[in-house]
Motif scaffolding. Structure first.
Motif, PDB file in Angstrom:
ATOM      1  N   THR A 114      -2.502   6.710   5.573  1.00 51.05           N
ATOM      2  CA  THR A 114      -1.919   7.520   6.637  1.00 51.05           C
ATOM      3  C   THR A 114      -3.061   8.311   7.249  1.00 51.05           C
ATOM      4  O   THR A 114      -3.542   9.273   6.668  1.00 51.05           O
ATOM      5  N   GLY A 115      -3.462   7.881   8.412  1.00 45.42           N
ATOM      6  CA  GLY A 115      -4.616   8.494   9.033  1.00 45.42           C
ATOM      7  C   GLY A 115      -5.851   8.175   8.231  1.00 45.42           C
ATOM      8  O   GLY A 115      -6.080   7.017   7.873  1.00 45.42           O
ATOM      9  N   ARG A 116      -6.613   9.195   7.904  1.00 41.93           N
ATOM     10  CA  ARG A 116      -7.829   8.919   7.123  1.00 41.93           C
ATOM     11  C   ARG A 116      -7.579   9.077   5.643  1.00 41.93           C
ATOM     12  O   ARG A 116      -8.459   8.852   4.837  1.00 41.93           O
ATOM     13  N   ARG A 117      -6.374   9.492   5.262  1.00 43.17           N
ATOM     14  CA  ARG A 117      -6.055   9.660   3.847  1.00 43.17           C
ATOM     15  C   ARG A 117      -5.450   8.378   3.276  1.00 43.17           C
ATOM     16  O   ARG A 117      -4.594   7.751   3.901  1.00 43.17           O
ATOM     17  N   HIS A 118      -5.894   8.023   2.077  1.00 41.84           N
ATOM     18  CA  HIS A 118      -5.308   6.894   1.365  1.00 41.84           C
ATOM     19  C   HIS A 118      -4.455   7.477   0.245  1.00 41.84           C
ATOM     20  O   HIS A 118      -4.990   7.976  -0.739  1.00 41.84           O
ATOM     21  N   VAL A 119      -3.163   7.428   0.420  1.00 41.28           N
ATOM     22  CA  VAL A 119      -2.264   8.054  -0.546  1.00 41.28           C
ATOM     23  C   VAL A 119      -1.807   7.011  -1.557  1.00 41.28           C
ATOM     24  O   VAL A 119      -1.374   5.919  -1.187  1.00 41.28           O
ATOM     25  N   CYS A 120      -1.920   7.375  -2.838  1.00 41.92           N
ATOM     26  CA  CYS A 120      -1.605   6.440  -3.922  1.00 41.92           C
ATOM     27  C   CYS A 120      -0.358   6.888  -4.655  1.00 41.92           C
ATOM     28  O   CYS A 120      -0.115   8.074  -4.844  1.00 41.92           O
ATOM     29  N   ARG A 121       0.412   5.883  -5.076  1.00 46.31           N
ATOM     30  CA  ARG A 121       1.560   6.206  -5.911  1.00 46.31           C
ATOM     31  C   ARG A 121       1.652   5.206  -7.056  1.00 46.31           C
ATOM     32  O   ARG A 121       1.132   4.091  -6.956  1.00 46.31           O
ATOM     33  N   LEU A 122       2.295   5.662  -8.102  1.00 43.71           N
ATOM     34  CA  LEU A 122       2.427   4.846  -9.307  1.00 43.71           C
ATOM     35  C   LEU A 122       3.360   3.669  -9.058  1.00 43.71           C
ATOM     36  O   LEU A 122       4.397   3.809  -8.405  1.00 43.71           O
ATOM     37  N   ARG A 123       2.960   2.548  -9.588  1.00 40.74           N
ATOM     38  CA  ARG A 123       3.767   1.328  -9.495  1.00 40.74           C
ATOM     39  C   ARG A 123       3.894   0.828 -10.928  1.00 40.74           C
ATOM     40  O   ARG A 123       3.114   0.044 -11.395  1.00 40.74           O
ATOM     41  N   PRO A 124       4.869   1.361 -11.646  1.00 40.57           N
ATOM     42  CA  PRO A 124       4.834   1.270 -13.110  1.00 40.57           C
ATOM     43  C   PRO A 124       5.320  -0.051 -13.689  1.00 40.57           C
ATOM     44  O   PRO A 124       5.203  -0.245 -14.892  1.00 40.57           O
ATOM     45  N   ARG A 125       5.826  -0.933 -12.885  1.00 47.91           N
ATOM     46  CA  ARG A 125       6.394  -2.154 -13.424  1.00 47.91           C
ATOM     47  C   ARG A 125       5.466  -2.905 -14.396  1.00 47.91           C
ATOM     48  O   ARG A 125       5.884  -3.281 -15.495  1.00 47.91           O
ATOM     49  N   PRO A 126       4.191  -3.101 -14.044  1.00 48.90           N
ATOM     50  CA  PRO A 126       3.335  -3.840 -14.996  1.00 48.90           C
ATOM     51  C   PRO A 126       3.222  -3.145 -16.350  1.00 48.90           C
ATOM     52  O   PRO A 126       2.983  -3.814 -17.362  1.00 48.90           O
ATOM     53  N   LEU A 127       3.410  -1.837 -16.381  1.00 49.37           N
ATOM     54  CA  LEU A 127       3.348  -1.143 -17.661  1.00 49.37           C
ATOM     55  C   LEU A 127       4.497  -1.568 -18.571  1.00 49.37           C
ATOM     56  O   LEU A 127       4.354  -1.613 -19.795  1.00 49.37           O
ATOM     57  N   SER A 128       5.620  -1.893 -17.942  1.00 48.90           N
ATOM     58  CA  SER A 128       6.752  -2.320 -18.774  1.00 48.90           C
ATOM     59  C   SER A 128       6.462  -3.694 -19.378  1.00 48.90           C
ATOM     60  O   SER A 128       6.852  -3.983 -20.507  1.00 48.90           O
ATOM     61  N   ASP A 129       5.749  -4.527 -18.616  1.00 51.10           N
ATOM     62  CA  ASP A 129       5.357  -5.813 -19.185  1.00 51.10           C
ATOM     63  C   ASP A 129       4.429  -5.611 -20.374  1.00 51.10           C
ATOM     64  O   ASP A 129       4.571  -6.266 -21.416  1.00 51.10           O
TER      65      ASP A 129
END
Lengths: 109, 109
Positions: free
Chosen positions: A59-74
């Motif tokens: 978003t603009g010059r910021r790269h915002v990250c969020r957790l995508r936890p599905r692989p952790l369940s694997d």
DNA sequence: GTTATCCTCAACCATATGGTTGAGGATAGA
DNA sequence: TCTATCCTCAACCATATGGTTGAGGATAAC
């Protein structure tokens, strides 16, 4: 699977995941507490991203990250196969029995 | 912890652990199904050993390995922190909520 | 328009990984 | 004793990791 466990095999990356569990963070915010350059932290984010553990939104010059936890369940599903062996009693019996026969488990993940 | 996750980040090593769950195996037996030299497999065993996941007993010329699963429980304990996030509903909500607030979790491992 | 900010990219470096081969130590079996 | 077997070790190689710095693109702020 290799990628997920590899991603978890570095303290900086585990720390990032832990902090992302509390909410979204930009790459700069993820990098701030680490004693390394922003570029180095950016590489760690990329490792998490390629393992599917983190999603990025620019978003603009910021790269915002969020957790995508599905692989952790694997990963946990894989580890859960060994749960029976964690039992202290079985752990102790391992010293005695030869070979160990944890009959509870038949098939591997 | 780094060592444990690193040890798990290779299919050959995970395969060794899986087979060791059924009982003790020598290095040669561990190496047999792998498409690599015995020396290469021996290195993988050493990685598992240094991560504390495998214990070795030298009996004669055979090096017999057995599973030492305790570090796996530490790994699972670490992963368990993220269990709440695996929930499909929360996973779906992640697309909607900004930022995500999984109030179930407060402290990190 | 100028400047400051956020972030990636490329180049570079040191070290680690993951594989090979060849040599050889130690033991079991003949 | 002689030989075959099990396994490690050392050397070597290619590639990956994990870090740095410097340059620069894109956007926000002024």
């Amino acid at each position: 699977m290799d990628a997920v466990f590899h991603a978890l095999a570095h303290d900086a990356r585990r720390g990032m995941l832990r902090r992302l569990a509390a909410g979204e963070l930009s790459v700069g915010e993820l990098a701030a507490p680490l004693r390394m350059s922003l570029a180095a932290a950016s590489k760690h984010v990329k490792v998490l991203e390629q393992a599917g553990l983190v999603e990025r939104t620019v978003t603009g010059r910021r790269h915002v990250c969020r957790l995508r936890p599905r692989p952790l369940s694997d990963a946990t599903a894989w580890l859960r196969f060994y749960e029976g062996f964690w039992d202290a009693r079985l752990d102790a019996l391992q010293h005695v029995l030869d070979p160990p026969h944890p009959s509870v488990h038949e098939e591997a993940p």
